[in-house]
Design an enzyme around this catalytic site. Structure first.
Site, short mmCIF file in Angstrom:
data_model
loop_
_atom_site.label_atom_id
_atom_site.label_comp_id
_atom_site.label_asym_id
_atom_site.label_seq_id
_atom_site.Cartn_x
_atom_site.Cartn_y
_atom_site.Cartn_z
N THR A 66 11.09 5.06 -4.98
CA THR A 66 9.74 4.96 -3.96
C THR A 66 9.97 4.73 -2.40
O THR A 66 10.94 3.76 -2.52
CB THR A 66 8.54 4.00 -4.36
OG1 THR A 66 7.45 3.35 -3.95
CG2 THR A 66 9.15 2.52 -5.03
N ASN A 77 7.74 3.03 -0.62
CA ASN A 77 7.33 1.97 -0.57
C ASN A 77 7.14 0.55 -0.78
O ASN A 77 7.39 0.46 -2.32
CB ASN A 77 5.26 2.49 -1.24
CG ASN A 77 4.27 1.64 -1.17
OD1 ASN A 77 4.78 0.74 -1.25
ND2 ASN A 77 3.16 1.96 -1.21
N GLY A 91 6.04 -2.52 -0.69
CA GLY A 91 5.12 -3.27 -1.62
C GLY A 91 5.01 -2.32 -3.25
O GLY A 91 5.50 -3.60 -4.13
N LYS A 92 5.44 -0.96 -3.49
CA LYS A 92 6.13 -0.74 -4.75
C LYS A 92 7.16 -1.18 -5.57
O LYS A 92 7.42 -1.89 -6.61
CB LYS A 92 5.64 0.91 -5.22
CG LYS A 92 4.75 1.46 -5.21
CD LYS A 92 5.15 2.78 -5.24
CE LYS A 92 3.59 3.43 -4.79
NZ LYS A 92 3.72 4.60 -5.32
N ASP A 101 3.17 7.55 -9.06
CA ASP A 101 1.60 8.24 -8.02
C ASP A 101 0.80 7.60 -8.47
O ASP A 101 0.24 7.59 -9.39
CB ASP A 101 2.15 10.06 -8.56
CG ASP A 101 1.36 10.31 -6.74
OD1 ASP A 101 1.43 9.98 -5.96
OD2 ASP A 101 0.30 10.85 -7.48
N SER A 102 0.13 6.86 -7.69
CA SER A 102 -1.03 5.63 -7.97
C SER A 102 -1.95 6.73 -6.60
O SER A 102 -1.51 6.84 -5.79
CB SER A 102 -0.68 4.87 -8.22
OG SER A 102 0.78 4.40 -6.97
N TYR A 130 -5.11 -0.83 -0.03
CA TYR A 130 -6.31 -0.67 0.39
C TYR A 130 -6.63 -2.38 -0.62
O TYR A 130 -7.86 -2.12 -0.78
CB TYR A 130 -6.79 0.84 -0.54
CG TYR A 130 -6.78 1.55 0.36
CD1 TYR A 130 -7.87 2.04 0.14
CD2 TYR A 130 -5.36 2.81 -0.66
CE1 TYR A 130 -7.25 3.36 1.17
CE2 TYR A 130 -5.19 3.25 -0.02
CZ TYR A 130 -6.28 3.89 0.87
OH TYR A 130 -5.98 5.05 2.03
N HIS A 188 -2.82 -1.96 -12.05
CA HIS A 188 -3.20 -0.14 -12.82
C HIS A 188 -1.33 -0.48 -12.66
O HIS A 188 -1.23 0.34 -14.02
CB HIS A 188 -3.61 0.61 -11.62
CG HIS A 188 -3.16 0.31 -10.48
ND1 HIS A 188 -3.00 -0.87 -9.72
CD2 HIS A 188 -2.34 1.20 -9.49
CE1 HIS A 188 -2.32 -1.08 -8.39
NE2 HIS A 188 -2.41 0.78 -8.34
P1 ITT Z 1 6.15 6.83 -2.88
O1 ITT Z 1 5.54 8.32 -3.07
O2 ITT Z 1 7.70 7.00 -1.73
O3 ITT Z 1 6.17 5.65 -4.01
P2 ITT Z 1 3.31 6.13 -1.63
O4 ITT Z 1 3.38 4.62 -0.86
O5 ITT Z 1 3.14 6.89 -0.56
O6 ITT Z 1 5.12 5.51 -1.80
P3 ITT Z 1 2.16 7.03 -3.21
O7 ITT Z 1 1.96 8.25 -2.88
O8 ITT Z 1 1.60 6.78 -5.20
O9 ITT Z 1 2.85 6.43 -2.82
O10 ITT Z 1 0.63 7.07 -2.63
C1 ITT Z 1 -0.13 5.71 -3.36
C2 ITT Z 1 -1.02 5.05 -2.09
O11 ITT Z 1 -2.32 4.56 -2.91
C3 ITT Z 1 -0.08 3.45 -1.20
O12 ITT Z 1 0.14 3.95 -0.34
C4 ITT Z 1 -1.30 3.13 -0.68
O13 ITT Z 1 -2.61 3.36 -0.15
C5 ITT Z 1 -2.02 3.23 -2.70
N1 ITT Z 1 -1.78 2.70 -3.42
C6 ITT Z 1 -1.78 2.72 -4.87
N2 ITT Z 1 -1.14 1.73 -5.37
C7 ITT Z 1 -1.72 0.55 -4.78
C8 ITT Z 1 -1.36 -0.67 -4.95
O14 ITT Z 1 -1.53 -1.54 -5.91
N3 ITT Z 1 -2.96 -1.67 -4.19
C9 ITT Z 1 -3.20 -0.90 -3.08
N4 ITT Z 1 -2.82 0.51 -2.31
C10 ITT Z 1 -2.31 1.28 -3.95
#
Ligand code: ITT
Length: 216
Positions: A18, A20, A22-23, A80-81, A165, A191
């Site tokens: 990822t 992100n 935060g993830k 994907d979340s 969010y 989640h």
């Molecule tokens: P990667 O694809 O590189 O993993 P990304 O942030 O683009 O990073 P996603 O396409 O899965 O990942 O989008 C997830 C988005 O959904 C994330 O950027 C947040 O805006 C929201 N999201 C997912 N999980 C969350 C969480 O635990 N808390 C708050 N927002 C979340």
């Protein structure tokens, strides 16, 4: 097949695929204790952008896991979340990271979400975070697991932890937003935590010391 052969073929590293941060932070805690060395895209220097062309969380998680397993040659975990809001017919959903276009920050996306829900009453502000985790070996089809948590979209952001969010995602049984929880508290109920718990079970099958059938 003898055990030492299986062990020599066994994946020792798991790529948490990822971009992100935060993830990454959450997975480092959620996957603590599993018998793999966790690494990240940043650590191994993979800068490829993978286009999320799917229309479901599951499709996009598989696209990312497959692509990063191929480019790293490592066992890879991607998620994907996103947030589904009932009053917005499930938006932002799979577009959660791109809601409002590429120029927005997390704060901008939250502000847009609140603006789009201006006239929505408290009892109609239900929504959920969803997470699909895909795990892939290079050149194998991914396996997936899911998790979801229900909440209410609060009128104003509150709390400084988490990401995305979290500041507007209110958990009625706790009386706090997700961003008011510590990392450990979020990881006890989110989640992502639910999906990660199931992912740990899947991951054990990739490790011959934990599953003697692996590789046969
Ligand atoms: P990667 O694809 O590189 O993993 P990304 O942030 O683009 O990073 P996603 O396409 O899965 O990942 O989008 C997830 C988005 O959904 C994330 O950027 C947040 O805006 C929201 N999201 C997912 N999980 C969350 C969480 O635990 N808390 C708050 N927002 C979340």
């Amino acid at each position: 097949m003898n055990e030492s052969y299986l062990e020599s073929k066994a994946p020792r590293r798991l790529l948490v695929a990822t971009r992100n941060p935060g993830k990454v932070r959450e997975y480092r805690q959620l996957l603590r204790g599993i018998p793999f060395e966790i690494t990240s895209l940043e650590e191994i220097g993979i800068a490829d952008e993978v286009e999320e062309t799917g229309s479901t969380f599951e499709e996009n998680a598989c696209i990312k896991a497959r692509a990063y397993a191929a480019s790293s040659d490592l066992l890879s975990l991607a998620d994907d979340s996103g947030l589904e809001v009932d009053a917005l017919n499930g938006s932002p959903g799979v577009k959660s990271a791109r809601y409002g276009g590429p120029g927005l920050t997390d704060e901008g996306r939250v502000a847009l979400l609140l603006a789009n829900m201006q006239n929505v009453k408290w009892e109609d502000r239900s929504g959920r975070f969803k997470c699909v985790i895909a795990i892939a070996q290079p050149s194998d089809e991914p396996e997936t697991v899911t998790g979801a948590v229900e909440g209410i979209i609060q009128y104003e952001p509150k709390g400084g932890n988490g990401f995305g969010y979290d500041p507007v995602f209110y958990l009625p049984h706790l009386g706090r937003t997700m961003a008011e929880l510590s990392l450990g508290e979020k990881n006890a109920l989110s989640h992502r935590a639910q999906a990660a718990g199931k992912a740990v079970t899947l991951l054990k099958a990739y490790h011959p010391k934990l599953n003697k059938d692996s590789g046969q």
